[in-house]
Design a protein around this motif. Structure first.
Motif, PDB file in Angstrom:
ATOM      1  N   LYS A 220       0.893  -0.762   0.206  1.00 52.70           N
ATOM      2  CA  LYS A 220       0.171  -0.216  -0.103  1.00 52.70           C
ATOM      3  C   LYS A 220       1.175   1.551   0.066  1.00 52.70           C
ATOM      4  CE  LYS A 220      -3.394   2.506   2.204  1.00 52.70           C
ATOM      5  NZ  LYS A 220      -3.987   3.139   1.353  1.00 52.70           N
ATOM      6  N   GLU A 221       1.594   1.178   1.094  1.00 52.66           N
ATOM      7  CA  GLU A 221       2.805   2.972   0.901  1.00 52.66           C
ATOM      8  C   GLU A 221       3.439   2.863  -0.033  1.00 52.66           C
ATOM      9  OE1 GLU A 221       4.898   2.431   4.679  1.00 52.66           O
ATOM     10  OE2 GLU A 221       5.774   4.311   4.261  1.00 52.66           O
ATOM     11  N   THR A 222       3.957   2.105  -0.816  1.00 57.63           N
ATOM     12  CA  THR A 222       4.559   1.905  -1.646  1.00 57.63           C
ATOM     13  C   THR A 222       3.512   2.237  -2.858  1.00 57.63           C
ATOM     14  OG1 THR A 222       5.542  -0.208  -1.239  1.00 57.63           O
ATOM     15  CG2 THR A 222       6.321   0.643  -3.079  1.00 57.63           C
ATOM     16  N   LEU A 223       2.895   1.862  -3.361  1.00 58.02           N
ATOM     17  CA  LEU A 223       1.816   1.848  -4.629  1.00 58.02           C
ATOM     18  C   LEU A 223       1.347   3.676  -4.518  1.00 58.02           C
ATOM     19  CD1 LEU A 223      -0.107  -1.588  -5.062  1.00 58.02           C
ATOM     20  CD2 LEU A 223       1.923  -0.619  -6.413  1.00 58.02           C
ATOM     21  N   ASP A 224       0.967   3.612  -2.747  1.00 57.17           N
ATOM     22  CA  ASP A 224       0.479   4.983  -2.681  1.00 57.17           C
ATOM     23  C   ASP A 224       1.135   6.095  -3.310  1.00 57.17           C
ATOM     24  OD1 ASP A 224      -1.891   4.909  -2.498  1.00 57.17           O
ATOM     25  OD2 ASP A 224      -1.937   4.662  -0.021  1.00 57.17           O
ATOM     26  N   LYS A 225       3.012   5.829  -2.450  1.00 60.87           N
ATOM     27  CA  LYS A 225       3.501   6.831  -3.111  1.00 60.87           C
ATOM     28  C   LYS A 225       4.110   7.147  -4.340  1.00 60.87           C
ATOM     29  CE  LYS A 225       7.882   7.999  -1.232  1.00 60.87           C
ATOM     30  NZ  LYS A 225       9.266   7.140  -1.545  1.00 60.87           N
ATOM     31  N   ALA A 226       3.891   5.963  -5.785  1.00 62.18           N
ATOM     32  CA  ALA A 226       4.199   5.869  -6.535  1.00 62.18           C
ATOM     33  C   ALA A 226       3.412   7.286  -7.443  1.00 62.18           C
ATOM     34  CB  ALA A 226       4.496   4.702  -6.967  1.00 62.18           C
TER      35      ALA A 226
END
Ligand code: ARG
Length: 257
Positions: A220-226
């Motif tokens: 979640k964190e990685t995808l949200d940031k990207a």
């Protein structure tokens, strides 16, 4: 001495193998019968979601594979881990949020009724008494049910949205309730037909698409940031313009959580 060299060689080989091993490839699932978000062009899956996914994964530095697994299987596949992410024009709903996680929203949608000239539909309530088609398990089904009631025999469930629209074209059903951009794409692809579209802000609310992941997934964190970067740096607008021919309202999208 020779033995030490051999050990060093072995260790570096293992390290190289681990670095390029397929183990950390992310598997993404979709239902490619939902143009312009995802559809098949021969063997290839194409669409807005496909391009957006590529941009997000590149930004996140993730190696991935996109598979056309169908709509219903998306949900159990996320639960049993056979896919890591689903992108498929999936609406973020409270019910789904209880069992899965979503990224931040990436697209605003609502429902439209598609039908042919001659069918008398002015608002959503006119669906009553008509033979309607929806894709099973979608918010289109839930929206239609809120008007005509669950288990209404006039409400026909299709495995894909493409099949529901094909049934409409053949005259087997009178109307289809589906996502706005998908209805617009159907009109565009059938220029010689007299397809009509009706929206109804009172009965069909705004909804937002997100990438869906397993509950508690660390992606979640990685995808949200990207995704945020891709929306902010103009890449999102580029992809949006390619598929919809207009500019997105990036500000509204960024303010949506
Ligand atoms: N937005 C709707 C939902 O989440 C329909 C999505 C259908 N997507 C697809 N690729 N068939 O229920």
């Amino acid at each position: 001495m020779k033995k030490n060299l051999l050990i060093v060689l072995l260790i570096s080989m293992v390290a190289i193998l681990a670095a390029c091993g397929g183990g950390d490839k992310v598997i993404v699932g979709t239902d490619a019968a939902f143009a312009p978000f995802e559809s098949l062009d021969g063997e290839e899956i194409v669409g807005f979601d496909v391009d957006l996914l590529a941009a997000v994964m590149e930004e996140a530095g993730l190696d991935y594979e996109l598979n056309n697994i169908g709509w219903d299987p998306i949900f159990p596949s996320l639960k049993n881990g056979s896919i890591d992410i689903a992108i498929s024009g999936i609406t973020i709903t409270d019910e789904r949020n209880e069992e899965y996680d979503f990224t931040r929203p990436y697209f605003e949608s609502t429902h439209m009724i598609a039908f042919y000239e001659g069918t008398d539909i002015k608002t959503a309530t006119d669906l009553e008494g008509k033979v309607i088609g929806v894709q099973t398990g979608t918010t289109g089904q839930f929206a239609a049910e809120s008007i005509v009631g669950e288990l209404n025999p006039d409400l026909q469930l299709f495995e894909t949205t493409a099949l529901a629209l094909a049934a409409l074209k053949q005259g087997n059903i009178e109307a289809v309730v589906t996502d706005i951009a998908v209805a617009a794409e159907f009109v565009k692809n059938n220029p010689d037909d007299n397809v009509q579209l009706v929206s109804d802000a009172e009965n069909f609310e705004a909804e937002y698409y997100g990438l869906m992941i397993a509950d508690g997934s660390e992606l979640k964190e990685t995808l949200d940031k990207a995704l945020t970067t891709v929306i902010e740096d103009g890449k999102y607008a580029e992809i949006y313009e390619k598929w919809f021919g207009t500019s997105p309202d990036v500000e509204t999208l960024l303010n949506q959580q």
